[in-house]
Design a protein around this motif. Sequence first.
Motif, PDB file in Angstrom:
ATOM      1  N   HIS A 116       0.849  -1.140  -0.140  1.00 46.79           N
ATOM      2  CA  HIS A 116      -0.181  -0.019  -0.111  1.00 46.79           C
ATOM      3  C   HIS A 116       0.959   1.105  -0.010  1.00 46.79           C
ATOM      4  O   HIS A 116       1.875   1.340   0.618  1.00 46.79           O
ATOM      5  CB  HIS A 116      -0.985  -0.069   1.011  1.00 46.79           C
ATOM      6  N   LEU A 117       0.120   2.268  -0.391  1.00 48.64           N
ATOM      7  CA  LEU A 117       1.175   3.476  -0.314  1.00 48.64           C
ATOM      8  C   LEU A 117       1.085   4.174   0.936  1.00 48.64           C
ATOM      9  O   LEU A 117       0.109   4.265   1.449  1.00 48.64           O
ATOM     10  CB  LEU A 117       0.244   4.473  -1.513  1.00 48.64           C
ATOM     11  N   HIS A 118       2.365   4.392   1.356  1.00 46.19           N
ATOM     12  CA  HIS A 118       2.559   5.371   2.525  1.00 46.19           C
ATOM     13  C   HIS A 118       3.569   6.254   2.375  1.00 46.19           C
ATOM     14  O   HIS A 118       4.304   6.352   1.384  1.00 46.19           O
ATOM     15  CB  HIS A 118       3.246   4.205   3.642  1.00 46.19           C
ATOM     16  N   GLY A 119       3.454   7.064   3.441  1.00 48.49           N
ATOM     17  CA  GLY A 119       4.178   8.132   3.235  1.00 48.49           C
ATOM     18  C   GLY A 119       4.166   9.129   4.561  1.00 48.49           C
ATOM     19  O   GLY A 119       3.385   9.014   5.515  1.00 48.49           O
ATOM     20  N   GLN A 120       4.861  10.240   4.246  1.00 47.72           N
ATOM     21  CA  GLN A 120       4.587  11.517   5.479  1.00 47.72           C
ATOM     22  C   GLN A 120       5.029  12.626   4.733  1.00 47.72           C
ATOM     23  O   GLN A 120       5.551  12.822   3.532  1.00 47.72           O
ATOM     24  CB  GLN A 120       5.408  11.054   6.504  1.00 47.72           C
ATOM     25  N   ALA A 121       4.145  13.639   5.313  1.00 43.22           N
ATOM     26  CA  ALA A 121       4.611  15.240   4.992  1.00 43.22           C
ATOM     27  C   ALA A 121       4.964  15.858   6.341  1.00 43.22           C
ATOM     28  O   ALA A 121       4.542  15.554   7.417  1.00 43.22           O
ATOM     29  CB  ALA A 121       3.086  15.785   4.342  1.00 43.22           C
ATOM     30  N   ASN A 122       5.808  16.661   6.098  1.00 45.44           N
ATOM     31  CA  ASN A 122       6.442  17.509   7.225  1.00 45.44           C
ATOM     32  C   ASN A 122       6.435  19.070   6.723  1.00 45.44           C
ATOM     33  O   ASN A 122       6.761  19.465   5.484  1.00 45.44           O
ATOM     34  CB  ASN A 122       7.805  17.177   7.411  1.00 45.44           C
ATOM     35  N   TYR A 123       5.937  19.804   7.753  1.00 46.72           N
ATOM     36  CA  TYR A 123       5.991  21.087   7.364  1.00 46.72           C
ATOM     37  C   TYR A 123       6.712  21.601   8.722  1.00 46.72           C
ATOM     38  O   TYR A 123       6.231  21.523   9.873  1.00 46.72           O
ATOM     39  CB  TYR A 123       4.645  21.845   7.136  1.00 46.72           C
ATOM     40  N   ILE A 124       7.705  22.700   8.672  1.00 40.87           N
ATOM     41  CA  ILE A 124       8.370  23.041   9.851  1.00 40.87           C
ATOM     42  C   ILE A 124       8.292  24.669   9.555  1.00 40.87           C
ATOM     43  O   ILE A 124       9.100  25.051   8.500  1.00 40.87           O
ATOM     44  CB  ILE A 124       9.761  22.758  10.089  1.00 40.87           C
ATOM     45  N   PHE A 125       7.862  25.322  10.511  1.00 39.19           N
ATOM     46  CA  PHE A 125       8.084  26.776  10.395  1.00 39.19           C
ATOM     47  C   PHE A 125       9.329  27.112  11.595  1.00 39.19           C
ATOM     48  O   PHE A 125       8.973  26.688  12.674  1.00 39.19           O
ATOM     49  CB  PHE A 125       6.851  27.374  10.611  1.00 39.19           C
ATOM     50  N   GLN A 126      10.257  28.245  11.037  1.00 41.71           N
ATOM     51  CA  GLN A 126      11.054  28.339  12.174  1.00 41.71           C
ATOM     52  C   GLN A 126      10.929  29.868  12.131  1.00 41.71           C
ATOM     53  O   GLN A 126      10.881  30.895  11.070  1.00 41.71           O
ATOM     54  CB  GLN A 126      12.431  27.884  11.977  1.00 41.71           C
ATOM     55  N   SER A 127      10.757  30.490  13.527  1.00 44.05           N
ATOM     56  CA  SER A 127      10.621  31.951  13.649  1.00 44.05           C
ATOM     57  C   SER A 127      11.779  32.728  13.365  1.00 44.05           C
ATOM     58  O   SER A 127      11.817  34.029  12.725  1.00 44.05           O
ATOM     59  CB  SER A 127       9.893  32.347  14.954  1.00 44.05           C
ATOM     60  N   ASN A 128      12.969  32.467  13.587  1.00 43.79           N
ATOM     61  CA  ASN A 128      14.227  33.018  13.455  1.00 43.79           C
ATOM     62  C   ASN A 128      14.560  32.701  11.693  1.00 43.79           C
ATOM     63  O   ASN A 128      15.026  31.818  11.489  1.00 43.79           O
ATOM     64  CB  ASN A 128      15.186  32.642  14.390  1.00 43.79           C
ATOM     65  N   GLY A 129      14.523  33.652  11.157  1.00 46.55           N
ATOM     66  CA  GLY A 129      14.770  33.466   9.671  1.00 46.55           C
ATOM     67  C   GLY A 129      13.357  33.341   9.036  1.00 46.55           C
ATOM     68  O   GLY A 129      13.514  32.942   7.845  1.00 46.55           O
ATOM     69  N   ARG A 130      12.419  33.232   9.674  1.00 40.82           N
ATOM     70  CA  ARG A 130      10.952  33.315   9.053  1.00 40.82           C
ATOM     71  C   ARG A 130      11.127  32.019   8.153  1.00 40.82           C
ATOM     72  O   ARG A 130      10.689  32.284   6.843  1.00 40.82           O
ATOM     73  CB  ARG A 130      10.367  34.264   8.528  1.00 40.82           C
TER      74      ARG A 130
END
Lengths: 185, 771
Positions: free
Chosen positions: B236-250
Amino acid sequence: MFRSVLSIFFILLVIVLGCKKDDPIIPNEEEIITSLKYTLTPVGGGNTVLLSFKDLDGDGGNSPVIMSGKLSRNTTYLGSLELLNEQESPVGNITNEIEMENKDHQFFFTVSGGLSLTVSYDDTDGNGKPVGLKTRLTTTVASAGKLTITLRHLPDKSAPGVASGNIANAGGDTDIEVNFEVNVE
Amino acid sequence: MWNKLILFLVFIQTSIPVVLKGQPCNLVIRGFISDESTGIPLEYATLFIQETKQGASADSLGYFVIKGICPGEYHIQISHLACETENLFIHLTQDTFLLLRLHHHAELLNEIAVHGSREDNSSQIINSLSKEDISKSSNKNLADLLEKIAGVSLIKNGSGISKPVIHGLYGNRISIVNNGLIQGGQQWGNDHAPEIDPFMADHLSVIKGVGALAYGGNGLGGIVLAESNPIPADPHLHGQANYIFQSNGRGHTLNTQFQRKQTWASWRLTGTLKLLGDHRTPDYYLTNTGKNEKNLGVQLEKKLSPRWSSRLYYSLFDTEIGILRGSHIGNVTDLEEAIGRSIPFFTRDEFSYPLESPRQDVLHHLLKLENKFFLHENEVFSFNYGSQLNRRQEFDVRRSGRSDVPALSLKQYSHFLEGVYNKSTAPGRLLKTGLQLTYVDNTNNPETGILPLIPDYQSYTASVFGILQQEKNKVQWEIGMRYDFKDIDAVTISKSLPRTIIRYHPVFHNLSGSIGGKFKFTPNIQLTTNLGYVLRSPEVNELFSSGLHQGVSGLEEGNPNLNQEKSIKAIVSLDASSHQKLFFQLVGYYHSIRDYIYLQPQPEFRLTIRGAFPVFSYLQTNAILAGTDFLCSYEFNKKFKWTSKFSFISGQDRSRQQPLVYMPGNQVQTDLTYSPGDRGHWSNPYFTVHGRYVFRQNRFETGQDFLSPPDGYSVFNLEGGTGIAIRHSILKLSIQLENVLNTVYRDYLNRLRYFADETGINANFRINYTF
C-alpha cells in the motif's frame, strides 16, 4: 566470475591512468588592479611628482615596485589618481570603472609618522559626496612620514566624518591600501 | 525526543506448514519486544492489528501472543510508553514469531551501523540518531543534527554552513558517507557544508574509531554515515508530509515522502523545499543569511531473481546560501575593524529573504546502483557503481557588475566502482573483502576572471580491503587491512608572469589497519575497543592551493612536498547499567598523528595592492589529541528521564609544545524529559528541557589567531509535542524553543565569530502527517 570482475577492474585502472588532465584555460584577470599612480602637479608651476605602486603579477609572485617622492614646502598640488590593469594588453583602465561607480567608491588619504600635509577632495559623485580621484594636496613645513591611500568599495559616505576624508566610520571593503614614504623638503 | 524508534524485525518461522487458500483463521503471532540498545524487554508494550481490531500487550518479560488470525496482509501498530507508535506491515501465511526492537533508549544507541545485516555488526564505536530525531530537526543542516552526539561539535560559517567535528578533527580528516558513497566536494574548504538533505537519511551515525575500512577515504578522524532504510514490503502507498516553520529567519521547510512496494519495483520518493530569510541575533538582523534549497531523492529496489537484488538511489541537492554581508572583507585592516564593531557593517534594520553577494550556489547529483548476488547461503557478492557531480559557485562583492560573475566556479565529477565479497566461513565468522576504484575530476571555470585557489586535477584511487569478524560466546573480534594507491594529476597556474602551467604528479601508497573487540562481561557491562592505524595522503588543497583564501584574510600556500599523515587512534567504550534505571557510556580516546598537516602563519607579511597580508603555509608537525565522551541516562520512573552528556578534548602540538588551534571547547549537555503517556487521542505527549554549556577554549596562545577564543556560554531549549491518532494515520505536532533566554554568545568554531553574535531565540513549529 571473480576473474572477470578482477580483469574489469584492471582494464579500467589502466585506461583511467592513461588519461591526462587537460591544460586549464588561464582566466583573464580583468578585474585586477596592478598599478596605482598618484600624479601631483604644483599649482603655479614646478616639478610634477609621481607616487606609484605597481604589482604586475597580483597577490603573491614577485614583490611590488613602489616609487615614492619628494614634495616642496608650502605648496599646493593638484592630485590625480590613475588605476590600471597592466596585465591586459591594451592596458585596462580601472579609473573609468571607479568613475562609473563613483557612488560606491571613495579614496581616503591618511598621513602618519610625522608627515605634515593635508589632502582635500576636488571631485564629487552623483550624490554630491567626494570620490577622491581628483584631490588637492597642501604642504606646510618640512616633514617626513607615510601617506596611505585607501580605496573603499561600498563605504557609508553619510557616516560622520567620511565626506571630509576620515576613514574611521567608512566601513565597506578595501580594494586598495598602499603606503608611500613621503618627504616634504 | 529520542526514545522514538526505528523498528526492525526479523521473522523466525516456528513451524513449517504448507499454506492453503481458505485456511481457517487459527494462525498465531507470537513475539518478543525489546529495547534495541540495551536489550531490555519492553513490558506492557501494546500491539494492535488495524484490520481485525485485535490487540495484545507484552507481558512483564516482553513476550506477547495474538491468536485466531486469518492468513492475509495486516498493518500492525506497536506502541510503548514514551516510544512512538509505529506501523509494521506483514504478510501472514503461517504461525509467525516477531522479534521487535524499539528505541526506548535511543540516546544509548551505539552499535548498529547498518540495520538488519549481521555482517555490519562490527566492533566499531558508533553513535546514531533515529529517524524521528532526524526528521524533527530537518529544517537544519545535516551537521547540526549530529551535534546531539557526545564528542561531536560543529565548525560553522554562520548559521547556514556547518560541518561536523569528531573528536577535534574535521574537513579533510572526516569522511561523510552518503548511501555508501564518500560525499564528493567535501575535501576542502570549511565553508563547504555536506550536500545531503537530512530528510533523505533514515539513519545518521558517527563512527568514532578509525579504520571503518570498508569505506576508505581519508576518514582518519571518524566517519559520518547517512543511510536510507530498505523500503518495507508493504503493497500500500505510505508516506509522510512534514512542514516546519522557524521563527528566526522566518523559514519554511516542506517535505513529502512516499513509498510503496509494487510488482515492478519498490519505490520511495522524497522531496524537500526550504526557504529561509535573514536570521537574527538577540540584538540585530544577520543581513544576507537566508537560504533556499530544493532537494529530491529517488530510491528503487527490485529483487530481479531469488539470488539477485538490485537498488538504485539518486539524489539531487540544490542550494543557494547567503553569507553574512558584513563578513565580506578586503584586507587585514577591514578584519581588524570588523572585530572592533559591535554590530556588523552592512547590517540592515529590516528582515529580507532575497540573497545577495557573498553567496554560494551549490548543485550536487548523486547516483548509486547496488547489486547483490547471493551466491550461496553464506556467500554474497555485491557490485556497486556510484557517480557524483558537484557544481559549486561562490559569488563575491565585486566591481562593475561582476558580483553576478562567480569568484569561484568549480565542477567536480567522480565515478566509483566497487566489488565486495562476503563469506561466512564458519558459524560466527565473516570475511569481507573488496576492490574499489575511484576517479575524481575537478575543473575550474575560467569565467571567474580570478586565478583559482584550488587547481584543476584528476585523481585515481585503487583500493583493496579485507575484514575478518568473529563472534564467539560473549566476545566479538574484528581485524582489517586496507591499501589505497592514489595518483593525483594536478595542473597549476604560476603566480609569476607570464602565467605558465606547472604540472604535478604525486603518487601515494596508503596502508591502514584496524583491530577491535567487544566483550560482554555481564549483561550489564560491555567493553568495546578499537585500535587503528591510518595513513592519510595530503589532499589537493594542502599540496597546491595558492592565493587569497576568501574571507580569512590570508594568503594560503600549498606545499607540494607534504608527506602522508600517520595516525594511530586507540578508543575504548565502556557501557554499563544498573537496575535498568541508570545507564552510562564512557568513551576514552588517544590519537597520535605524526606529520599532522596544519596551516602555519609565516613571520613575514606579503605586500599587495590591498595592503600587507599574512601568509599561511601548510607544514607538518606531530600532534596528540586525547579526550573522553561521557553519557549518562537515568529513569526516575516511567515518566521522567534525565540524560547528560559531557565531552572533553585536548589537542597538543608536540613538536612545538603548544596547543593545536581550533579545538572545540569542552561541553556538557543535559536533558530532562517528561512523558505522561497516552491520554485519549493524544499519543505520546512529551515535554523536554535541554541545557548546554560550552566552556571557553583556554588552551590557546596569543598569536595563533586574530582573536582570542570567546567566553563560555550556556544555551537552553524547551521542547514539547504530541501525536494525534486519526484513524490509521498519525498527526504529530511539536514545538522547539531554541535559545529561550535569548543569550548573546559567540562560538569559537564559528568563523563568523569575528563579525557577529550567534542567532537568538527561535521557535520551530513542526507538523508531521504519517499515513
